[in-house]
Design an enzyme around this catalytic site. Structure first.
Site, PDB file in Angstrom:
ATOM      1  N   SER A 117       0.739  -1.118  -0.150  1.00 15.40           N
ATOM      2  CA  SER A 117      -0.049   0.043   0.097  1.00 15.40           C
ATOM      3  C   SER A 117       0.952   0.952   0.196  1.00 15.40           C
ATOM      4  O   SER A 117       2.110   1.507   0.195  1.00 15.40           O
ATOM      5  CB  SER A 117      -1.165  -0.135   1.124  1.00 15.40           C
ATOM      6  OG  SER A 117      -0.628   0.148   2.825  1.00 15.40           O
ATOM      7  N   HIS A 118       0.393   2.702  -0.673  1.00 16.02           N
ATOM      8  CA  HIS A 118       0.973   4.129   0.123  1.00 16.02           C
ATOM      9  C   HIS A 118       1.579   4.062   0.654  1.00 16.02           C
ATOM     10  O   HIS A 118       2.769   4.780   0.830  1.00 16.02           O
ATOM     11  CB  HIS A 118       0.193   5.100  -0.854  1.00 16.02           C
ATOM     12  CG  HIS A 118      -0.586   4.856  -2.558  1.00 16.02           C
ATOM     13  ND1 HIS A 118       0.140   4.062  -3.364  1.00 16.02           N
ATOM     14  CD2 HIS A 118      -1.908   4.998  -2.634  1.00 16.02           C
ATOM     15  CE1 HIS A 118      -0.357   4.387  -4.542  1.00 16.02           C
ATOM     16  NE2 HIS A 118      -1.466   4.247  -4.901  1.00 16.02           N
TER      17      HIS A 118
END
Length: 1278
Positions: A885-886
């Site tokens: 994920s970011h």
């Protein structure tokens, strides 16, 4: 051999439709081919499936649609247009459809009805001779389900015949004979031993067709040719304006909608009544002055035009209102300042009366200032006028329960059509009463019969809402569980009469019994059930007075409560020793009488009422219930008396399963069905809580079985239960796959439990959102103590069917982690750290803070979208975050420790250290955490040296074109995201696909903003930026809103259409498509000013004003799966391993803030054909899009050296993607190992190829569609 059937239909304009339907002999699938000939354009097939014995349209189980039907576009094939459907649902008996001409917005039906084609199923009974041994095994199961009674020869033959019928039915549903044989094993009888839980070993293979229990309630399809239901209210508001709107209410009857808007115009009350009925239409109406139930003739001065008086009412003709798209009719009534509290009406149209399902339409009027309310509250979830009126009438309600239930009936009738808020308000009020926060009786003498009759009227109304408004069924169940059944005639009177008989028969006409007698005559209540149970326990214990008081106190009755009644009970019971048997007999019978009125959730009372004929209607015959239910209910009653918890748990749920079909669509006695189901559920909860004490959580088969039954119970209890059903099917899958000490089994089971935890947490949050505001508002009005208000929703949840499941999941989780060789930590970003503990509920709340000393944040919730604040050296959370994920990527880039903790005890211990320093060291087994001390100098140095030095973004100039093709991409015109796509397209092998692309280059935003048409927007943004630069972060949202007001030059539209068509993207360029794409483009530009991105720039010392935003335009690949690859394992740092995460549908669920984990695997670069799964999916949602365009952010600072900009800015799909609840129970990635290995190997090979092209580790995003690999983005891995 397959069987087939063909049909032909002659259509308009010489068109011909030929349909060929083929059913395979195993009964498992159907292929339907639709050939549309002699037509010049593509039509749309609007279709649904018909199941056996039902004429409603259903969606086949492998699809999902919110509209209740599916639409499939015909595709050109030779000289015809073709649609091919493949159905795998054996319940389908026919396909019904209509044809839609999308270009002319017209429908084609067969003689004003639907086209229909039957499915040619084989006669399965003729193909299969059922072995006798299989029938005998099934008969044994039937006997076992009945509790293994002593059966006569005739009863054994009945079981045998029922077994034959069941097996034939299952064969007809498409279940193969081999499957029936495999699932028909009879457990071997063994001698009892002293070993605990031994009988549970065989029991975990429990399985039901839970898909049949699906309950999804959405708005019905509008089939009228008039204004759509969702549009009428909006048209009305546009006609009259919204600035003076006081309230809005809509009614839906058949295909008609009636909307009523109340406005305040200079102090006058104005009503706008609109309808989509066609032809001459008349409103027949009256007004209410003192209560909503009145019907008074309106005074002459308020009559609108075209009105007349008739027989105690007024009639007013509607006036037509037409626009270019729609037409409807309206009446505008000025009630002036007449002080009316409501109006009632019916409508005459088309030669007959239209009413509200047999009643008048009722609209309660509000004063213009009532919307301000008495307390500050979010009106989205609170029906304030109702709660205000409850508060005003509480003084009357506390006189007696008769008054309370009569008022509740009146208010419920008035609010039942005003959304969920009305029913929630009544439920909260009833719960405050049931938990004794409100007075039950005050200076009023009322007969038990009058209370019983008032209660019956209230529960009858609840029954009506349950039947007519399925979306409110959960709230109705919560309400009815709080009150008794009530009853007419002698039901309530028997309370008064039978106490006198008890006193006379047992010589107890004085003392406590006489005080209770007076209380019963004065105001009988649910407390009397507890008092009677306490007396019974007192007598059964040989008159031990402590048994009496213990029963009372356990159920919340104190001496003070007894003494507070209008007719107080202050004495202790005293009986003659020779009256024991008579008292037990008489009090036991009297307890049934009390429970019949006051205890709706009492099981024995509910069963007795359910089984007894009522008004000539036997509930079994009328509702089509199986006789098996009666056997189960009798068995349940016996098991309850024996307190035999193990078989009781299963039989309670089995009884609910048998009851469920009738409960979903009862034909009669719905209240009896509902009270029985509530009682079964309540008994199940009590029984399973007792069972928890002796459960062995290190014995997986035992826990598998218990969770299985608890899940089934939950499926039967909630409305909109689709996701719980999918979890239950998935649990069946892992139950059947159980192997002791199997790591892969434990990982799969852990994923199911992880998803269940997310579902239960979401359900709790939903309850807090919709219930707690009402509880707080009404509780403050009624002066309920603060603690009672604060814990209100928590107590509702703990009393519900999900609470015990949460306990089971939490207790089983450590055992699973042990089998799967998982510790209590998942390390997402590996780094040693030293810092001071700070606890927060959500990371996003503190993302823009700066911590002046090294800080370890313990965040209860992390979504994956946040920016980690400056000064933070570690983030620890129970949230399940994807490794790719970011926020995970940015944590690794900044050398910040980021980990998920699965052990609540460990997390609680860390939270207790808030304000103190701790040291964190990463090991191969997880984290080692200790109290901080002076020896942690090296870790402190990491904090100091890891602060980014700052990378200066270089501004970019506009190239003179608004849109450029991928061939024109250069690093001066677009960012690395776009440029890498061009680079890859020229170099990857043909089996790796690259989607078509175009871009809005750097400087396009600034150029358009400087246009004269946007000078006001530019001026506003400049002013807002000045405030922002002075530290006012609230202006970020205002800047984004201002950007959305920008106008586009015509040249941009023309260039966009030309370039996208030249790239053969699915872009029509019509007015609607252009508007959606322009909004998407502006949203991408505006994301430069989202809080996360702005804070990141400041934290990394980047010049935010120098950030330029290109927009990469790509065709959306509507794939089966989306994946992200890191060609250097980011968790272990092993450069020889490729790490991949994969999800169903679009990749936004992977990189965005969607709860749950992706499926993940690692692949050795030296052995790409042998991927290893390290986690299974728990993502709840899959995103799916029709063919569309995505506009991706492509700034000049996302991939600078030393700065991970992943996910800072937004990418927007032109057409909103559909969220679909994911069903993993038959997912090939999990079920089919050979498919999984082939696909994972191909993905890993694509990652390896791309890494070799660039010569360094890569962060790659891609899609799988039809077995093909598409790469949509590649960037250097930080």
């Amino acid at each position: 051999m397959a069987t087939s059937k063909s049909q032909q239909f002659q259509l308009i304009e010489g068109m011909e439709l030929q349909i060929t339907v083929t059913g395979l002999p195993n009964g498992s699938s159907v292929r339907a081919e639709f050939h549309l000939k002699n037509c010049t354009r593509a039509w749309i097939l609007h279709w649904g499936c018909i199941y056996q014995g039902n004429n409603h349209w259903y969606i086949p189980s492998e699809h999902s649609s919110k509209q209740g039907a599916l639409q499939t576009t015909f595709v050109k094939s030779g000289d015809a247009y073709v649609v091919i459907l493949e159905l795998r649902d054996p319940r389908v008996r026919a396909i019904e459809f209509v044809l839609k001409d999308g270009s002319h917005n017209r429908w084609l039906r067969q003689h004003n009805g639907n086209f229909r084609v039957e499915i040619p199923w084989n006669d399965l009974h003729a193909h299969h001779r059922i072995p006798k041994t299989l029938i005998e095994r099934r008969a044994h199961k039937i006997w076992d389900r009945k509790g293994r009674p002593q059966s006569s020869a005739r009863e054994q033959q009945i079981d045998y015949d029922n077994a034959v019928r069941e097996l034939h039915a299952e064969l007809a549903r498409g279940i193969s004979l081999d499957e029936l044989q495999a699932n028909s094993t009879v457990p071997v009888e063994k001698e009892e031993t002293s070993e605990p839980h031994h009988t549970m070993i065989q029991s975990y293979r429990r399985k039901h067709d839970v898909q049949k229990w699906l309950q999804k309630y959405t708005e019905p399809i509008n089939r009228s040719g008039s204004v759509k239901s969702s549009a009428l209210a909006e048209l009305s508001k546009r006609s009259v304006g919204q600035e003076n709107l006081v309230s809005q209410k809509s009614f839906h009857v058949r295909n008609y909608e009636i909307t009523v808007l109340q406005r305040d115009v200079k102090g006058d009350c104005r009503l706008w009544i609109a309808t989509n009925m066609a032809g001459p239409t008349v409103l027949h109406w009256g007004v209410a002055k003192s209560s909503a139930g009145e019907w008074l003739i309106p005074p002459p001065d308020v009559l609108p035009e075209k009105s007349k008086f008739v027989h105690g009412a007024c009639q007013t003709q509607f006036t037509d209102m037409s626009s270019r798209e729609h037409s409807y009719q309206f009446i505008d009534i000025n009630l002036k300042r007449g002080g009316f509290v409501g109006i009632q009406f019916v409508i005459w149209s088309g030669g007959y009366w239209v009413n509200n399902n047999g009643a008048n339409f009722v609209v309660n009027l509000k004063s213009a200032d009532s919307t301000s309310g008495k307390l500050d509250v979010d009106e989205k979830y609170v029906l304030k006028w109702l709660l205000d009126e409850i508060s005003e009438r509480e003084k009357e309600a506390e006189r007696s329960l008769m008054h309370r239930f009569n008022i509740a009936t009146e208010l419920t009738e008035r609010c039942k059509d005003e959304g969920e808020g009305g029913c929630i308000g009544i439920m909260v009020w009833m719960r405050f009463m049931a938990t004794r926060h409100l007075t039950w009786n005050k200076n009023y003498n009322v007969k038990p019969r009058e209370i019983s009759e008032a209660l019956e009227r209230f529960t009858n109304l609840m029954e009506k809402i349950y039947l007519q408004q399925p979306n409110k069924r959960e709230i109705v169940r919560l309400t009815m569980a709080l009150v008794g059944r009530g009853g007419q005639g002698d039901v309530g009177q028997r309370i008064r009469d039978e106490i006198l008989v008890i006193q006379r028969n047992n010589h107890c006409k004085s003392g406590m019994m006489e005080e209770w007698h007076q209380k019963l005559h004065n105001n009988s209540s649910a407390d009397d059930v507890i008092i009677c149970e306490a007396l019974l326990n007192y007598v059964r214990s040989d008159f031990r007075i402590d048994a009496y008081w213990q029963t009372l106190q356990t159920n919340g009755l104190t001496k003070e409560r007894l003494a507070s009644y209008d007719r107080p009970i202050v004495s202790e019971p005293r009986f003659r020793s020779d009256s024991k048997e008579g008292l037990i007999r008489d009090l036991t019978m009297y307890l049934k009488t009390l429970k019949a009125v006051h205890s709706g959730a009492d099981l024995e009372s509910a069963i007795d009422t359910f089984l007894s004929p009522s008004k000539g209607h036997h509930v079994f015959a009328v509702n089509g219930l199986s006789p098996k239910l009666q056997d189960l209910l009798n068995l349940v009653k016996r098991l309850v008396r024996e307190e035999n918890t193990e078989p009781l748990i299963e039989k309670l749920v089995d009884a609910r399963i048998q009851l469920h079909p009738a409960l979903r669509a009862p034909r009669t006695r719905a209240k009896d069905l509902l009270f029985l189901d509530i009682a079964l559920e309540s008994c199940f909860k009590t029984t399973i809580e007792k069972r928890l004490i002796s459960l062995n959580f290190n014995n997986p088969p035992e826990i598998i079985y218990v969770i299985c039954v608890v899940l089934e119970n939950l499926c039967l209890s909630i409305v909109n239960n689709e996701e719980i059903i999918f979890c239950t099917k998935d649990w069946y899958r892992v139950s059947e796959a159980y192997r002791p000490h199997d790591v892969q089994w434990a990982l799969q089971t852990k994923a199911v439990l992880d998803r269940l935890q997310l579902v239960l947490a979401d359900r709790c949050q939903h309850y807090f959102t919709i219930i707690q505001p009402t509880a707080k508002y009404l509780g403050q009005l009624l002066r309920v103590d603060k603690h009672g208000i604060d814990v209100f929703t928590e107590e509702v949840i703990r009393a519900g069917p999900g609470a015990v499941l949460s306990t089971l999941v939490n207790r089983f989780d450590p055992s699973l982690r042990k089998i799967a060789n998982l510790g209590c930590w998942q390390v997402i970003s590996s780094a040693d750290a030293y810092g001071f503990v700070v606890c927060v509920n959500e990371l996003i709340v503190v993302q823009n803070k700066f911590y002046s000393k090294p800080t370890v944040i313990i965040a209860s919730k992390v979504t994956g979208e946040e920016e980690i604040p400056a000064g933070v050296v570690a983030v620890l959370t129970p949230s399940m975050i994807d490794v790719l994920s970011h926020v995970s990527i940015r944590a690794r880039n900044s050398k910040i420790c980021f980990a998920t903790c699965f052990d609540q005890n460990v997390l609680s211990n860390l939270k207790s250290k808030e304000g103190r320093a701790i040291s964190i060291h990463t090991k191969s087994t997880g984290l080692v955490i200790s109290d901080g001390n002076n020896s942690d100098v090296s870790v402190r140095h990491i904090f100091i040296s890891s602060v980014p030095r700052g990378v200066i973004s270089k501004g970019k100039k506009f190239c003179g074109h608004y849109v450029i093709s991928s061939k024109e991409f250069t690093d001066e015109r677009v960012g690395s995201k776009s440029y890498n796509i061009k680079f890859l397209r020229e170099r990857v092998p043909s089996w790796i696909k690259i989607p078509t692309s175009a871009a809005l280059p750097f400087g396009t935003f600034e150029n358009i903003l400087s246009d004269d048409s946007n000078k006001d927007v530019a001026r506003r943004i400049s002013v807002l930026k000045d405030s922002l630069n002075r530290g006012d972060l609230t202006k970020l949202k205002s800047i984004q809103e201002a950007i959305l007001q920008m106008s586009a030059p015509m040249a941009l539209r023309n260039e966009l259409i030309t370039k996208l068509r030249s790239e053969r993207m699915p872009y029509l360029g019509d007015e609607s498509g252009w508007n959606r794409s322009w909004v998407a483009i502006k949203k991408v530009w505006a994301s430069k000013w989202n809080e996360r991105a702005y804070v990141s720039c400041k934290k990394n010392k980047l010049d935010h004003d120098a950030v330029c935003m290109a927009v990469l335009i790509q065709e959306v690949i509507c794939g089966d799966y989306a994946f992200v690859i890191h060609t250097n394992n980011p968790v272990s740092g092993d450069s020889s391993e490729i790490y991949t995460e994969i999800v169903k549908g679009l990749g936004e669920t992977l990189v965005g803030a969607y709860p749950g984990r992706a499926m993940s695997f690692i692949t050795k670069k030296t052995n790409l054909k042998s991927p290893t799964v390290i986690s299974y999916p728990s993502k709840r949602i899959g995103l799916y899009s029709k063919p569309s365009i995505i506009f991706r952010s492509d700034s000049n600072n996302e991939d600078l050296e030393g700065n991970a900009g992943a996910g800072l800015y937004d990418s927007v799909i032109m057409d909103e993607a559909e969220e679909v609840v994911v069903d993993y129970s038959r997912e090939p990635l999990i079920m089919d190992k050979s498919f999984r290995v082939r696909l994972f190997s191909a993905i890993a090979e694509a990652g390896n190829v791309i890494e070799s092209i660039y010569g360094c580790p890569q962060d790659i995003e891609g899609v799988v569609k039809g077995g093909h690999i598409y790469i949509v983005q590649a960037r250097p891995q930080v």
